[in-house]
Design a protein around this motif. Structure first.
Motif, mmCIF file in Angstrom:
data_model
loop_
_atom_site.group_PDB
_atom_site.id
_atom_site.type_symbol
_atom_site.label_atom_id
_atom_site.label_comp_id
_atom_site.label_asym_id
_atom_site.label_seq_id
_atom_site.Cartn_x
_atom_site.Cartn_y
_atom_site.Cartn_z
ATOM 1 N N MET A 1 23.205 31.363 39.140
ATOM 2 C CA MET A 1 23.526 33.022 38.480
ATOM 3 C C MET A 1 24.971 32.716 38.224
ATOM 4 O O MET A 1 25.805 32.844 39.144
ATOM 5 C CB MET A 1 23.113 34.057 38.911
ATOM 6 N N VAL A 2 25.731 33.125 37.030
ATOM 7 C CA VAL A 2 27.167 33.086 36.600
ATOM 8 C C VAL A 2 27.345 34.439 35.916
ATOM 9 O O VAL A 2 26.536 34.702 34.928
ATOM 10 C CB VAL A 2 27.708 31.946 36.115
ATOM 11 N N HIS A 3 28.341 34.903 36.224
ATOM 12 C CA HIS A 3 28.829 36.228 35.659
ATOM 13 C C HIS A 3 30.042 36.041 34.638
ATOM 14 O O HIS A 3 31.073 35.579 35.178
ATOM 15 C CB HIS A 3 29.054 37.367 36.556
ATOM 16 N N TYR A 4 29.924 36.451 33.283
ATOM 17 C CA TYR A 4 31.225 36.330 32.464
ATOM 18 C C TYR A 4 31.796 37.678 32.239
ATOM 19 O O TYR A 4 31.082 38.601 31.945
ATOM 20 C CB TYR A 4 30.678 35.706 31.171
ATOM 21 N N LYS A 5 33.218 37.731 32.576
ATOM 22 C CA LYS A 5 33.667 38.862 32.356
ATOM 23 C C LYS A 5 35.330 38.562 31.770
ATOM 24 O O LYS A 5 36.082 37.715 32.412
ATOM 25 C CB LYS A 5 34.147 39.576 33.594
ATOM 26 N N GLN A 6 35.493 39.097 30.500
ATOM 27 C CA GLN A 6 36.696 38.460 29.587
ATOM 28 C C GLN A 6 37.872 38.753 30.505
ATOM 29 O O GLN A 6 38.978 37.732 30.344
ATOM 30 C CB GLN A 6 36.601 38.910 28.309
ATOM 31 N N ASP A 7 37.958 39.792 30.861
ATOM 32 C CA ASP A 7 39.450 40.143 31.364
ATOM 33 C C ASP A 7 39.423 39.807 32.936
ATOM 34 O O ASP A 7 40.218 40.560 33.772
ATOM 35 C CB ASP A 7 39.528 41.654 31.397
ATOM 36 N N ARG A 8 38.741 38.764 33.451
ATOM 37 C CA ARG A 8 38.748 38.416 34.951
ATOM 38 C C ARG A 8 40.038 37.786 35.190
ATOM 39 O O ARG A 8 40.678 37.236 34.418
ATOM 40 C CB ARG A 8 37.808 37.279 35.121
ATOM 41 N N LYS A 9 40.595 38.295 36.383
ATOM 42 C CA LYS A 9 41.933 37.837 36.700
ATOM 43 C C LYS A 9 42.069 36.424 37.324
ATOM 44 O O LYS A 9 42.953 36.046 38.374
ATOM 45 C CB LYS A 9 42.884 38.976 37.484
ATOM 46 N N SER B 1 41.520 31.704 36.437
ATOM 47 C CA SER B 1 41.632 30.863 35.157
ATOM 48 C C SER B 1 40.434 30.731 34.568
ATOM 49 O O SER B 1 40.382 30.293 33.402
ATOM 50 C CB SER B 1 41.885 29.556 35.943
ATOM 51 N N THR B 2 39.125 31.233 34.964
ATOM 52 C CA THR B 2 38.026 31.046 34.289
ATOM 53 C C THR B 2 37.375 32.570 34.085
ATOM 54 O O THR B 2 37.567 33.214 35.159
ATOM 55 C CB THR B 2 37.113 30.218 34.887
ATOM 56 N N PRO B 3 36.736 32.726 33.173
ATOM 57 C CA PRO B 3 36.189 34.160 33.010
ATOM 58 C C PRO B 3 34.847 34.243 33.708
ATOM 59 O O PRO B 3 34.107 35.254 33.928
ATOM 60 C CB PRO B 3 35.873 34.283 31.499
ATOM 61 N N TRP B 4 34.184 32.938 34.216
ATOM 62 C CA TRP B 4 32.985 32.961 34.825
ATOM 63 C C TRP B 4 33.285 33.015 36.409
ATOM 64 O O TRP B 4 34.046 32.485 37.012
ATOM 65 C CB TRP B 4 32.511 31.589 34.599
ATOM 66 N N GLU B 5 32.123 33.640 36.982
ATOM 67 C CA GLU B 5 32.143 33.580 38.482
ATOM 68 C C GLU B 5 30.822 33.376 38.847
ATOM 69 O O GLU B 5 29.740 33.928 38.366
ATOM 70 C CB GLU B 5 32.541 35.106 38.959
#
Length: 135
Positions: free
Chosen positions: A101-109, A111-115
């Protein structure tokens, strides 16, 4: 004080490029992916607030839903449970260890928007879904 980036609109081109390039796979390879995508369409202070949940099996989309609220921002837990329920409704014999399971958040601080969701947390949410009989 809020970040100046809080007022920017959600960028579909950035999301589509990330999905097409499968940048989420850098976090790990799996036969099954549950992707949650945070889409705050206006800004962080004004709804609607949305999470898109996409379930993939071997690069093929098997489920895609949108969870939306006009006033609630806290939709991540619901989107996690929805993703697990959708996967196990369609593939009840899947082992949770075979799911990423991976989470996309465009404003993540970062290098990648995925966690990536940890396996420990994924198992916890999976057990909650089983207990609540959500699928």
């Amino acid at each position: 004080m809020e970040n100046a980036n809080d007022d920017r609109h959600f960028s579909y081109p950035n999301l589509y490029m990330s999905l097409a390039e499968k940048t989420f796979e850098r976090l790990g390879k799996s036969s099954y992916y549950i992707l949650t995508i945070k889409r705050f369409l206006v800004n962080k202070r004004q709804g609607p607030y949305q999470y898109q949940v996409i379930v993939l099996e071997k690069d093929q989309e098997i489920a895609n839903v949108v969870i939306e609220s006009e006033d609630k921002k806290q939709l991540l837990t619901k989107s996690k449970k929805t993703g697990i329920a959708l996967l196990f409704k369609r593939r009840p014999k899947v082992k949770i260890e075979d799911v990423l399971m991976v989470h996309y958040k465009q404003d993540r601080k970062k290098s990648t928007p995925w966690e990536k969701e940890s396996l420990k947390n994924l198992c916890k949410v999976y057990n909650e879904v089983l207990e609540e009989k959500e699928y």
